[in-house]
Scaffold this motif. Structure first.
Motif, PDB file in Angstrom:
ATOM      1  N   LEU A 270       0.835  -1.205   0.000  1.00 17.32           N
ATOM      2  CA  LEU A 270       0.000   0.000   0.000  1.00 17.32           C
ATOM      3  C   LEU A 270       0.868   1.254   0.000  1.00 17.32           C
ATOM      4  CD1 LEU A 270      -2.630   1.609   0.266  1.00 17.32           C
ATOM      5  CD2 LEU A 270      -2.568   1.167   2.729  1.00 17.32           C
ATOM      6  N   LEU A 271       1.928   1.248   0.810  1.00 20.77           N
ATOM      7  CA  LEU A 271       2.834   2.401   0.840  1.00 20.77           C
ATOM      8  C   LEU A 271       3.455   2.640  -0.533  1.00 20.77           C
ATOM      9  CD1 LEU A 271       4.691   1.848   4.245  1.00 20.77           C
ATOM     10  CD2 LEU A 271       2.787   3.398   3.760  1.00 20.77           C
ATOM     11  N   VAL A 374      12.104   4.621  15.674  1.00 22.74           N
ATOM     12  CA  VAL A 374      11.434   5.923  15.734  1.00 22.74           C
ATOM     13  C   VAL A 374      10.518   5.989  16.946  1.00 22.74           C
ATOM     14  CG1 VAL A 374       9.822   7.468  14.572  1.00 22.74           C
ATOM     15  CG2 VAL A 374      11.550   6.257  13.243  1.00 22.74           C
ATOM     16  N   GLU A 375       9.700   4.948  17.156  1.00 22.07           N
ATOM     17  CA  GLU A 375       8.741   4.947  18.261  1.00 22.07           C
ATOM     18  C   GLU A 375       9.445   4.953  19.613  1.00 22.07           C
ATOM     19  OE1 GLU A 375       5.479   5.360  17.823  1.00 22.07           O
ATOM     20  OE2 GLU A 375       6.042   5.569  15.716  1.00 22.07           O
ATOM     21  N   LEU A 427      21.361   7.363  13.356  1.00 22.60           N
ATOM     22  CA  LEU A 427      20.911   7.990  12.121  1.00 22.60           C
ATOM     23  C   LEU A 427      19.402   8.245  12.162  1.00 22.60           C
ATOM     24  CD1 LEU A 427      21.968   8.978   9.416  1.00 22.60           C
ATOM     25  CD2 LEU A 427      21.543   6.699   8.481  1.00 22.60           C
ATOM     26  N   VAL A 428      18.661   7.320  12.777  1.00 24.21           N
ATOM     27  CA  VAL A 428      17.221   7.528  12.962  1.00 24.21           C
ATOM     28  C   VAL A 428      16.982   8.764  13.829  1.00 24.21           C
ATOM     29  CG1 VAL A 428      15.140   6.580  14.041  1.00 24.21           C
ATOM     30  CG2 VAL A 428      16.558   5.118  12.602  1.00 24.21           C
ATOM     31  N   GLU A 439      11.637   5.400   7.537  1.00 22.23           N
ATOM     32  CA  GLU A 439      11.083   4.284   6.768  1.00 22.23           C
ATOM     33  C   GLU A 439      10.668   4.745   5.372  1.00 22.23           C
ATOM     34  OE1 GLU A 439      10.049   0.277   6.244  1.00 22.23           O
ATOM     35  OE2 GLU A 439      11.061   1.225   7.950  1.00 22.23           O
ATOM     36  N   GLU A 440       9.979   5.883   5.312  1.00 24.45           N
ATOM     37  CA  GLU A 440       9.562   6.416   4.015  1.00 24.45           C
ATOM     38  C   GLU A 440      10.766   6.822   3.177  1.00 24.45           C
ATOM     39  OE1 GLU A 440       6.813   9.556   4.651  1.00 24.45           O
ATOM     40  OE2 GLU A 440       5.180   8.236   5.288  1.00 24.45           O
TER      41      GLU A 440
END
Length: 487
Positions: A270-271, A374-375, A427-428, A439-440
């Motif tokens: 979907l992405l 990220v979370e 890096l994140v 991620e994107e």
């Protein structure tokens, strides 16, 4: 008796349809108050000397039917304070009569005494006119408040109050949200009377010069199975069949655990469709994600733990609870206000549950590692464990990169592995300070690599040579060409 209102139904059409008792009550009355004079029974009774007063003029005073009905009820209440009132309405008083419902509400409050004497509903002669058995399932809907979500396409549908061309046009447009433009619909006016009018037309012609009045209803027959494929109930039926003993062997053997990888795959597809801005592909991939939700819900139902209704109910309650600025009295003028309210409500919800042992518990659980990083960092930052500005994140990245290079130089594979993980994590953190979702960004880089490498492949193929016959420098020239073309 003061504050007494007797409500009587005039039936669906002719005077002959009136029960004898109703007829005697009307002919023996003084003045009858009618919601509208536009009814054939009233014309016949006027000829017999029955006196009427009506509320037709009230319709002209308001733009909304809701206000009309409230005004009529208020006037009836005032009249009832002086003397008992006989109030006449078309059809049966308890079928599609909003003023009657408002009067009954006042009776529950102890303000009025209401007696309903009945009368013939338009439904019985309409069922006869269109030849249907209501036990098969039918809906009675109000044309003045029709919404596409109300329509159950697998049932017989009767829509009342289609009294003029403007209302017919509104009803048509609403039906066209679900039904084909040429779907047959049947107009029925004064069902069962000597002046009955009935005509079946394609839906798109519904508002094209038809005979419409306050005695007009619209009948819509149930759709064939394949025409209901856009309905949620049909999807649920299909998933249930697939999981049934007579269904698909693959679907039957799936579990929550076995489907995890498929959900991740479908989400990424979907992405990709979103990145490609391919609407048809987005539609298809959203369906594949929905399939995963439906399969999990059906497994829950098969195991006796939960159903899709439980999933929807939980989500609906959460959306209402977390949007008090929409469904309550709290204010939120900006997106930041919404996020602040959301977090506050979320924290209150957690307060009613057992306290979590860690601020990081469950953060990003089940996500790919890049997304989980990220979370985790966001959760730590909310607790105040974060750099003051982006320079701290950059310094940390450089530190981790140096440590990784040192372990590589030392030939320590295990330490290099760990230090490279630290580099990625740092890096994140940098991406977070620059408002970039890693991620994107990586998905975009992957797609860019695919596009440019495909160009290189095409060039190699056109040359008639093999990849092995090219030097890296030669291949890199094709890569630069692809880059210059914007690929």
């Amino acid at each position: 008796m003061p504050n007494q209102i007797t409500i009587i139904g005039l039936g669906a059409g002719d005077l002959d349809q009136l029960p004898l008792g109703i007829y005697k009550t009307l002919t023996n009355a003084g003045t009858v108050m009618a919601r509208t004079m536009d009814h054939p029974v009233i014309d016949a009774l006027l000829a017999e000397g029955v006196r009427f007063s009506s509320f037709d003029h009230v319709y002209e005073a308001h733009d909304q039917f809701e206000e009309v009905y409230k005004d009529i009820v208020n006037r009836l209440v005032e009249e009832a304070k002086k003397e008992p009132v006989l109030y006449a309405v078309p059809g049966h008083p308890l079928v599609a009569e909003q003023t009657v419902q408002l009067l009954l509400d006042l009776q529950k409050q102890g303000i009025l005494t209401v007696e309903v004497l009945g009368g013939q509903s338009f439904l019985d002669p309409l069922f006869t006119a269109v030849g249907i058995d209501p036990i098969e399932g039918f809906q009675l809907l109000d044309g003045t408040a029709l919404k596409s979500d109300d329509l159950h396409m697998d049932q017989h549908i009767i829509i009342g109050q289609v009294y003029d061309g403007f209302m017919a046009s509104d009803v048509k447009l609403t039906l066209m949200e679900k039904y084909p433009d040429d779907y047959p619909v049947t107009i029925v006016t004064a069902a069962g009377s000597s002046s009955q009018y009935m005509k079946t037309v394609p839906l798109y012609e519904l508002d094209h010069g038809m005979e419409l009045s306050n005695l007009t209803s619209l009948y819509v027959a149930p759709v064939k199975e394949e025409q209901a494929y856009g309905e949620f109930f049909k999807l649920r039926q299909i998933i249930a069949v697939l999981r049934s003993p007579d269904g698909c062997p693959w679907d039957r053997e799936q579990t929550h655990e076995s489907l995890k990888k498929h959900l991740i795959e479908e989400a990424y597809e979907l992405l990709e469709a979103i990145d490609q801005k391919d609407i048809d592909h987005i539609t298809e991939e959203l369906g594949d994600v929905l399939l995963q939700v439906m399969l999990h819900a059906q497994i829950g139902e098969d195991d006796g733990y939960f159903t899709i209704q439980d999933v929807i109910r939980t989500l609906t309650e959460k959306m209402i609870r977390r949007h008090p600025h929409v469904f309550g009295d709290k204010e939120a003028k900006t997106a930041d206000d919404v996020r602040s309210n959301w977090q506050s409500i979320k924290q209150q919800e957690k307060g009613t549950q057992q306290e979590a042992p860690s601020l990081l518990k469950g953060k990003g659980s089940g996500m790919p590692a890049l997304m989980q990083a990220v979370e985790l960092q966001k959760a730590a930052a909310k607790a105040g464990f974060d750099w003051d500005d982006r320079s701290g994140a950059w310094d940390k990245l450089e530190e981790e990169w140096q440590e990784f290079q040192e372990e590589v130089a030392n030939g320590n594979k295990e330490a290099s592995f760990k230090e490279f993980g630290d580099v990625l994590f740092a890096l994140v953190n940098v991406s977070r300070f620059h408002d970039i979702y890693p991620e994107e960004a990586l998905v975009s880089a992957n797609q860019k690599f695919i596009s440019r490498f495909s160009f290189v492949e095409k060039k190699v193929l056109e040359s008639g040579r093999t990849f092995n016959s090219y030097t890296l420098a030669e291949l890199d020239e094709y890569w630069k060409e692809a880059k210059n073309l914007g690929l």
